[in-house]
Design a protein around this motif. Structure first.
Motif, PDB file in Angstrom:
ATOM      1  N   ILE A 110      34.744  12.077  16.360  1.00  0.00           N
ATOM      2  CA  ILE A 110      35.718  12.914  17.046  1.00  0.00           C
ATOM      3  C   ILE A 110      35.112  13.565  18.283  1.00  0.00           C
ATOM      4  O   ILE A 110      34.049  14.168  18.220  1.00  0.00           O
ATOM      5  CB  ILE A 110      36.268  14.020  16.124  1.00  0.00           C
ATOM      6  N   VAL A 111      35.793  13.409  19.395  1.00  0.00           N
ATOM      7  CA  VAL A 111      35.405  14.094  20.616  1.00  0.00           C
ATOM      8  C   VAL A 111      36.420  15.194  20.819  1.00  0.00           C
ATOM      9  O   VAL A 111      37.620  14.936  20.801  1.00  0.00           O
ATOM     10  CB  VAL A 111      35.441  13.128  21.816  1.00  0.00           C
ATOM     11  N   SER A 112      35.950  16.430  20.973  1.00  0.00           N
ATOM     12  CA  SER A 112      36.954  17.457  21.174  1.00  0.00           C
ATOM     13  C   SER A 112      36.786  18.151  22.507  1.00  0.00           C
ATOM     14  O   SER A 112      35.700  18.547  22.903  1.00  0.00           O
ATOM     15  CB  SER A 112      36.979  18.440  20.012  1.00  0.00           C
ATOM     16  N   ILE A 113      37.881  18.236  23.203  1.00  0.00           N
ATOM     17  CA  ILE A 113      37.904  18.787  24.552  1.00  0.00           C
ATOM     18  C   ILE A 113      38.608  20.128  24.467  1.00  0.00           C
ATOM     19  O   ILE A 113      39.737  20.206  23.992  1.00  0.00           O
ATOM     20  CB  ILE A 113      38.661  17.856  25.505  1.00  0.00           C
ATOM     21  N   SER A 114      37.920  21.179  24.893  1.00  0.00           N
ATOM     22  CA  SER A 114      38.529  22.495  24.725  1.00  0.00           C
ATOM     23  C   SER A 114      38.959  23.082  26.057  1.00  0.00           C
ATOM     24  O   SER A 114      38.355  22.825  27.095  1.00  0.00           O
ATOM     25  CB  SER A 114      37.564  23.436  24.010  1.00  0.00           C
ATOM     26  N   TYR A 115      40.004  23.873  25.987  1.00  0.00           N
ATOM     27  CA  TYR A 115      40.607  24.480  27.168  1.00  0.00           C
ATOM     28  C   TYR A 115      40.767  25.973  26.982  1.00  0.00           C
ATOM     29  O   TYR A 115      40.970  26.460  25.867  1.00  0.00           O
ATOM     30  CB  TYR A 115      41.981  23.863  27.429  1.00  0.00           C
ATOM     31  N   LEU A 116      40.695  26.665  28.106  1.00  0.00           N
ATOM     32  CA  LEU A 116      41.017  28.079  28.143  1.00  0.00           C
ATOM     33  C   LEU A 116      42.389  28.212  28.781  1.00  0.00           C
ATOM     34  O   LEU A 116      42.654  27.621  29.822  1.00  0.00           O
ATOM     35  CB  LEU A 116      39.988  28.810  29.004  1.00  0.00           C
ATOM     36  N   GLY A 117      43.273  28.958  28.138  1.00  0.00           N
ATOM     37  CA  GLY A 117      44.602  29.164  28.716  1.00  0.00           C
ATOM     38  C   GLY A 117      44.931  30.645  28.728  1.00  0.00           C
ATOM     39  O   GLY A 117      44.631  31.365  27.774  1.00  0.00           O
TER      40      GLY A 117
END
Lengths: 306, 306
Positions: free
Chosen positions: A86-93
């Motif tokens: 699993i590759v997880s891409i995280s974002y700030l919103g």
DNA sequence: TATATTAATGCTAATTGTGAGCATAAGAGA
DNA sequence: TCTCTTATGCTCACAATTAGCATTAATATA
């Protein structure tokens, strides 16, 4: 080095969705605060960012003011049950309003529930001085010679009470992790017996949250992102408390005002509000044009003249 | 919002591998400068970063001093021939020595072959004033009213000759892309007729390179990363030329020295070198301890007193 | 062997930016 | 009216940065 056919992995998105509720900086979570909202990357979006935006807005029914990619992780322990990596891409919103809670135990939690040592608005947190620092000290003492000196320097550089740097939130969490002082650091066999206070999260979600907080704390200093968290009209006092909530520190009121005004970030609406308790305050609004007018600040090099 | 089973995609890694050769900042490329080195993410590495490091070091036979993640892209046009969506994760890597070229047309190319308007070491580049700016001006004029004003402000904010900001390299490239002034912006049907000077790359590799350059230019100001590109011993003059090469700007010599010295970044080796042409210069070495001693700088908020 | 040339270095005046705090104003509520 | 709270104006001291001038020490060359 050649572009061979890569092996398939699964991609998931994580969001650190931030809002200010009252004077508390909060993050959207589920499962009673144990998880950050995450979902699969749907292939029908043109870009990752568009995917995140659509997905969050669909779930919360509120517009996302600002979105920024945080980091991509693919640590080996992240394996799905089907055997995919699993590759997880995280974002700030950043969002302005309270998202619709209710489903899936969606709920807002204060930053400082997870990182109580990061809130210095009422002075050095007791948890820090009474618990965290002594535990770190033991960890330093447990090593010897060179390792000890290195540990010592890292603790001093990141946790120094007399020169606290709020931007180092991620590094501090990582140091606590390394020192085995947070529950997430436990191997399956031996649990952490006496972790430092601060609510843990599942997987590495608390690390992702720390990444988001650190990024946000750094960003408010050189880009006008706080405004994404504010109502359209606000007083300078409210604005200051918002920055203080995010940074976890108190600011000098007059100097804060000077800064905001001389950068032309806001303009008066002409109206006043009287419900701040004391003398009525002028209402201001953010000057959106400024984003276009001035690109960024950043620090400086000692340039030579032309 | 729930953690559903994500769809499979292929993950590829891209590297912006930087070295200083002579006084030129260079990037490792293949296919005659048209591509950045890329490869599949192999599942046998514990982390992404370890994967990049192992892969680059295997290919170039040189140690990678510093590695940092840049950005993750998954734009829709990135589809493999097998129908997978491709997610590409890019990294910035700094290396001290010339990597072993030869295979697969590996070769080093100057930054400024791709971004000639970014090299201000000999004053405002002719290409900028004679070609780029006039073309941008036409682009601004081509719109009307609000759109025109927005374009105007973006050009002014990013390309203003009188307040050039070297950190905006990525934003400038993106603006040129949007304005249709670089070949990469062409749709399959209609090619860009008269692009602005500067070598293009395939896919979005030039954008990734711009991301790396911009990140590096920002980073040299607050973290001692230049040293990863320097030989073990160097003169302050060499160090200055290295920073100048990366930033694309000339620095004030005396002030640069004061900065370096007062931050305790280097120490004298005791030796001197006479092959700098004029008066022999003292040799210095980087004080690695500093990395541990001081965490980061960053800019500041107007804090209140205790 | 002068003499120009190239760097390295030391030092400082002027300006700008930041930190800290005093003082005053304007409302609410006891 | 007095007191409390917040908003707002203003100033002084000090730190950091910019921009140069001046000097020193070597090499290259007329």
């Amino acid at each position: 080095m050649m572009v061979a056919e890569p092996r398939p992995v699964a991609v998931e998105l994580n969001a650190v969705l931030v809002a200010l509720i009252g004077d508390e900086p909060q993050v959207l979570t589920l499962e009673n605060g144990a998880l950050l909202p995450s979902g699969p990357f749907e292939s029908d979006h043109p870009t990752l960012q568009a995917g995140v935006r659509a997905w969050v807005e669909h779930q919360t029914h509120h517009p996302l003011g600002y979105v920024e990619q945080l980091y991509t992780f693919a640590d080996r322990y992240r394996e799905s049950t089907l055997g995919y990596r699993i590759v997880s891409i995280s974002y700030l919103g950043l969002t302005r309003e309270r998202a619709a809670a209710g489903q899936h135990e969606l709920g807002w939690q204060s930053f400082y529930r997870y990182f109580p040592w990061e809130d210095w608005r009422e002075g050095p947190p007791k948890i820090l001085t009474r618990t965290v620092l002594p535990r770190l000290k033991s960890w330093v003492e447990a090593a010897s010679d060179d390792a000890k000196r290195r540990r010592q320097q890292r603790v001093e550089g990141n946790f120094d009470v007399s020169s606290w740097n709020e931007e180092l939130a991620l590094q501090r969490y990582e140091l606590l992790y390394e020192a085995g002082l947070v529950p997430e650091a436990s191997r399956p066999r031996d649990a952490i017996v006496d972790p430092v206070p601060g609510e843990p999260m599942r997987y590495d979600h608390r690390r992702i949250l720390a990444t988001g907080i650190a990024r946000l704390r750094a960003k408010i200093k050189y880009r006008p992102v706080v405004f994404e968290l504010m109502p359209p009209d606000f007083t300078l006092g409210q604005l200051q408390r918002a920055v203080e909530a995010l940074a976890g520190r108190l600011l000098h009121k007059q100097n804060f005002r000077r800064l905001v005004e001389q950068q032309w970030l806001v303009e008066e609406t002409g109206a006043m509000t009287a419900d701040t308790g004391g003398r009525p305050a002028k209402l201001y609004r953010f000057r959106r044009e400024i984003v276009l007018e001035r690109a960024v600040a950043g620090s400086k090099l000692p340039l030579a003249r032309a």
